[in-house]
Design an enzyme around this catalytic site. Structure first.
Site, PDB file in Angstrom:
ATOM      1  N   ALA A  24       0.807  -1.217   0.000  1.00  0.00           N
ATOM      2  CA  ALA A  24       0.000   0.000   0.000  1.00  0.00           C
ATOM      3  C   ALA A  24       0.848   1.279   0.000  1.00  0.00           C
ATOM      4  CB  ALA A  24      -0.930  -0.009   1.207  1.00  0.00           C
ATOM      5  N   PHE A  35      -3.034   0.821   5.079  1.00  0.00           N
ATOM      6  CA  PHE A  35      -3.780   0.241   6.197  1.00  0.00           C
ATOM      7  C   PHE A  35      -3.119   0.539   7.528  1.00  0.00           C
ATOM      8  CE2 PHE A  35      -6.184  -3.532   4.040  1.00  0.00           C
ATOM      9  CZ  PHE A  35      -6.986  -2.610   3.395  1.00  0.00           C
ATOM     10  N   ARG A  36      -1.802   0.277   7.569  1.00  0.00           N
ATOM     11  CA  ARG A  36      -1.119   0.278   8.864  1.00  0.00           C
ATOM     12  C   ARG A  36      -0.261   1.514   9.116  1.00  0.00           C
ATOM     13  NH1 ARG A  36      -1.855  -4.335   6.697  1.00  0.00           N
ATOM     14  NH2 ARG A  36      -2.568  -6.137   7.877  1.00  0.00           N
ATOM     15  N   GLN A 105       0.590  -6.303  -3.666  1.00  0.00           N
ATOM     16  CA  GLN A 105      -0.558  -6.596  -2.812  1.00  0.00           C
ATOM     17  C   GLN A 105      -1.670  -5.599  -3.102  1.00  0.00           C
ATOM     18  OE1 GLN A 105       0.749  -7.656   1.437  1.00  0.00           O
ATOM     19  NE2 GLN A 105       2.249  -6.190   0.733  1.00  0.00           N
ATOM     20  N   ASP A 108      -5.094  -1.471  -6.878  1.00  0.00           N
ATOM     21  CA  ASP A 108      -5.411  -0.209  -7.544  1.00  0.00           C
ATOM     22  C   ASP A 108      -5.027  -0.153  -9.018  1.00  0.00           C
ATOM     23  OD1 ASP A 108      -2.597   0.253  -7.458  1.00  0.00           O
ATOM     24  OD2 ASP A 108      -2.767   1.231  -5.507  1.00  0.00           O
ATOM     25  N   HIS A 125      -3.741  -9.755  -4.428  1.00  0.00           N
ATOM     26  CA  HIS A 125      -5.016  -9.524  -3.740  1.00  0.00           C
ATOM     27  C   HIS A 125      -6.109  -9.036  -4.685  1.00  0.00           C
ATOM     28  CE1 HIS A 125      -2.569  -9.205   0.227  1.00  0.00           C
ATOM     29  NE2 HIS A 125      -2.813 -10.443  -0.107  1.00  0.00           N
ATOM     30  N   CYS A 136     -23.393 -16.302  -9.671  1.00  0.00           N
ATOM     31  CA  CYS A 136     -23.262 -16.792 -11.061  1.00  0.00           C
ATOM     32  C   CYS A 136     -21.943 -16.354 -11.702  1.00  0.00           C
ATOM     33  CB  CYS A 136     -24.452 -16.340 -11.894  1.00  0.00           C
ATOM     34  SG  CYS A 136     -24.424 -14.597 -12.346  1.00  0.00           S
ATOM     35  N   CYS A 161     -29.113 -12.820 -11.639  1.00  0.00           N
ATOM     36  CA  CYS A 161     -29.595 -13.839 -10.697  1.00  0.00           C
ATOM     37  C   CYS A 161     -29.905 -13.287  -9.302  1.00  0.00           C
ATOM     38  CB  CYS A 161     -28.581 -14.981 -10.591  1.00  0.00           C
ATOM     39  SG  CYS A 161     -27.172 -14.576  -9.540  1.00  0.00           S
TER      40      CYS A 161
HETATM   41  P1  NAD Z   1       0.425  -1.711   4.969  1.00  0.00           P
HETATM   42  O1  NAD Z   1      -0.659  -0.702   5.035  1.00  0.00           O
HETATM   43  O2  NAD Z   1       0.474  -2.805   5.943  1.00  0.00           O
HETATM   44  O3  NAD Z   1       1.842  -0.993   5.045  1.00  0.00           O
HETATM   45  C1  NAD Z   1       2.215   0.033   4.196  1.00  0.00           C
HETATM   46  C2  NAD Z   1       3.591   0.518   4.628  1.00  0.00           C
HETATM   47  O4  NAD Z   1       4.012   1.521   3.707  1.00  0.00           O
HETATM   48  C3  NAD Z   1       3.614   1.165   6.026  1.00  0.00           C
HETATM   49  O5  NAD Z   1       4.720   0.695   6.757  1.00  0.00           O
HETATM   50  C4  NAD Z   1       3.773   2.663   5.717  1.00  0.00           C
HETATM   51  O6  NAD Z   1       4.456   3.364   6.728  1.00  0.00           O
HETATM   52  C5  NAD Z   1       4.561   2.607   4.439  1.00  0.00           C
HETATM   53  N1  NAD Z   1       4.420   3.800   3.602  1.00  0.00           N
HETATM   54  C6  NAD Z   1       3.350   4.639   3.522  1.00  0.00           C
HETATM   55  N2  NAD Z   1       3.592   5.606   2.619  1.00  0.00           N
HETATM   56  C7  NAD Z   1       4.834   5.381   2.117  1.00  0.00           C
HETATM   57  C8  NAD Z   1       5.634   6.048   1.153  1.00  0.00           C
HETATM   58  N3  NAD Z   1       5.209   7.151   0.519  1.00  0.00           N
HETATM   59  N4  NAD Z   1       6.849   5.531   0.867  1.00  0.00           N
HETATM   60  C9  NAD Z   1       7.313   4.421   1.506  1.00  0.00           C
HETATM   61  N5  NAD Z   1       6.598   3.759   2.449  1.00  0.00           N
HETATM   62  C10 NAD Z   1       5.354   4.232   2.728  1.00  0.00           C
HETATM   63  O7  NAD Z   1       0.392  -2.255   3.488  1.00  0.00           O
HETATM   64  P2  NAD Z   1       0.663  -3.671   2.936  1.00  0.00           P
HETATM   65  O8  NAD Z   1       1.874  -4.281   3.554  1.00  0.00           O
HETATM   66  O9  NAD Z   1       0.568  -3.494   1.487  1.00  0.00           O
HETATM   67  O10 NAD Z   1      -0.567  -4.570   3.412  1.00  0.00           O
HETATM   68  C11 NAD Z   1      -1.868  -4.101   3.520  1.00  0.00           C
HETATM   69  C12 NAD Z   1      -2.915  -4.809   2.696  1.00  0.00           C
HETATM   70  O11 NAD Z   1      -3.819  -3.808   2.317  1.00  0.00           O
HETATM   71  C13 NAD Z   1      -2.495  -5.412   1.427  1.00  0.00           C
HETATM   72  O12 NAD Z   1      -2.956  -6.694   1.451  1.00  0.00           O
HETATM   73  C14 NAD Z   1      -3.219  -4.656   0.294  1.00  0.00           C
HETATM   74  O13 NAD Z   1      -3.992  -5.557  -0.458  1.00  0.00           O
HETATM   75  C15 NAD Z   1      -4.197  -3.791   0.975  1.00  0.00           C
HETATM   76  N6  NAD Z   1      -4.260  -2.367   0.548  1.00  0.00           N
HETATM   77  C16 NAD Z   1      -4.133  -2.005  -0.750  1.00  0.00           C
HETATM   78  C17 NAD Z   1      -4.147  -0.669  -1.108  1.00  0.00           C
HETATM   79  C18 NAD Z   1      -3.994  -0.280  -2.546  1.00  0.00           C
HETATM   80  O14 NAD Z   1      -4.355  -1.048  -3.424  1.00  0.00           O
HETATM   81  N7  NAD Z   1      -3.421   0.889  -2.851  1.00  0.00           N
HETATM   82  C19 NAD Z   1      -4.308   0.305  -0.128  1.00  0.00           C
HETATM   83  C20 NAD Z   1      -4.460  -0.105   1.210  1.00  0.00           C
HETATM   84  C21 NAD Z   1      -4.420  -1.453   1.525  1.00  0.00           C
HETATM   85 ZN    ZN Z   2     -25.497 -13.490 -10.639  1.00  0.00          ZN
END
Ligand code: NAD
Ligand code: ZN
Length: 256
Positions: A24, A35-36, A105, A108, A125, A136, A161
């Site tokens: 992310a 997320f985190r 992961q 987008d 993901h 369906c 459906c």
């Molecule tokens: P995570 O949210 O667990 O961790 C993201 C990490 O990236 C954090 O440690 C954060 O501090 C760091 N970060 C944030 N901005 C940054 C930047 N500009 N440069 C460098 N680091 C940066 O994300 P994860 O490990 O990908 O896991 C979360 C789950 O959430 C995944 O399974 C994913 O599918 C999903 N998710 C996807 C999206 C998306 O598609 N853009 C967004 C949110 C969550």
């Molecule tokens: Zn259907």
């Protein structure tokens, strides 16, 4: 003192093929919350709400989900979300023939939008661009489903459906798409270095794609703001913004 930036450049440069693994954090500079991280989604919604059983059982949850998509509070199935300099830099590496592939992961689609062909991106993901009927399996562009929501169907149903509609993304409790998983492992086995960008490496089994080779000694560069669960396995860790550090790194590696 070790110059971490130069050390990271050396690893990427001396590798024949690099596996890029993104989370992310590579997309936060495009305006999509992680997320985190400190402003992450988990500070506003309950992670339990992202389990498949709750989604299927709870119409209010589905309504809230679609409403959040419509308002751009989730990950923007809509086209206004654009790749940032980190996605562009990774695409430059791909164009230069440096990558064995990109494993993400993220749901987008921004790596593809930055110019990497879809078959070179393993989306562990799933992807938000399309949605399907859980009964369906008929599927649509997610923007089409969002138009139904906008027209008043708070919990849109399959026109064929009546089944529940869900984006083509993996929720907690669902298994990963088999093809994408196999592709990711093939990309990993073809790599002699790993570049992780914007992931806490704390979501499994996704993280195993890079943790297994790293444990076997494949050099791993981690670019992440803040700590990850596996910094101890990194050959080099750059605690910096991806959009700030990847463009100069790629420039240096490609000798431009
Ligand atoms: P995570 O949210 O667990 O961790 C993201 C990490 O990236 C954090 O440690 C954060 O501090 C760091 N970060 C944030 N901005 C940054 C930047 N500009 N440069 C460098 N680091 C940066 O994300 P994860 O490990 O990908 O896991 C979360 C789950 O959430 C995944 O399974 C994913 O599918 C999903 N998710 C996807 C999206 C998306 O598609 N853009 C967004 C949110 C969550
Ligand atoms: Zn259907």
């Amino acid at each position: 003192m070790i110059d971490h930036f130069s050390a990271a450049c050396d690893i990427v440069q001396s590798a024949g093929r690099v596996l890029v693994f993104t989370g992310a954090g590579v997309s936060t500079e495009s305006g999509i919350p992680d997320f985190r991280g400190p402003d992450g989604l988990w500070s506003r919604v309950d992670p339990e709400d992202f389990t498949i059983s709750r989604y299927l059982d709870n119409p209010e949850l589905r309504e809230r989900g679609w409403r959040m998509h419509l308002n751009g509070e989730l990950w923007g199935a809509r086209s206004e979300v654009k790749p940032n300099p980190a996605h562009d830099a990774i695409a430059e590496l791909w164009k230069a023939g440096k990558l064995s592939g990109v494993v993400t992961q993220n749901i987008d689609g921004l790596h593809q939008e930055a110019g990497i062909p879809a078959d070179q991106v393993a989306e562990l993901h799933g992807n938000l661009r399309r949605s399907h009927c859980v009964d369906c399996r008929e599927d649509w562009e997610t923007v089409e489903v969002l138009a139904w929501v906008e027209a008043g169907e708070a919990d849109p149903r399959c026109p064929r459906c009546g089944g529940i509609v869900k984006t083509n993304t993996v929720m907690f409790g669902e298994s990963l798409p088999r093809n994408e998983w196999t592709t990711a492992l093939i990309m990993a086995s073809a790599a002699d270095a790993i570049l992780v960008v914007g992931s806490t490496l704390g979501v499994y089994p996704a993280a195993d794609v890079v943790l297994d080779p790293a444990r076997r000694g494949v050099p791993m560069v981690i670019v992440n703001l803040g700590r990850t669960e596996h910094d101890h396995l990194a050959t080099v860790k750059l605690d910096e913004k991806a959009g700030a550090v990847l463009p100069p790194l790629v420039e240096q590696v490609l000798g431009r």
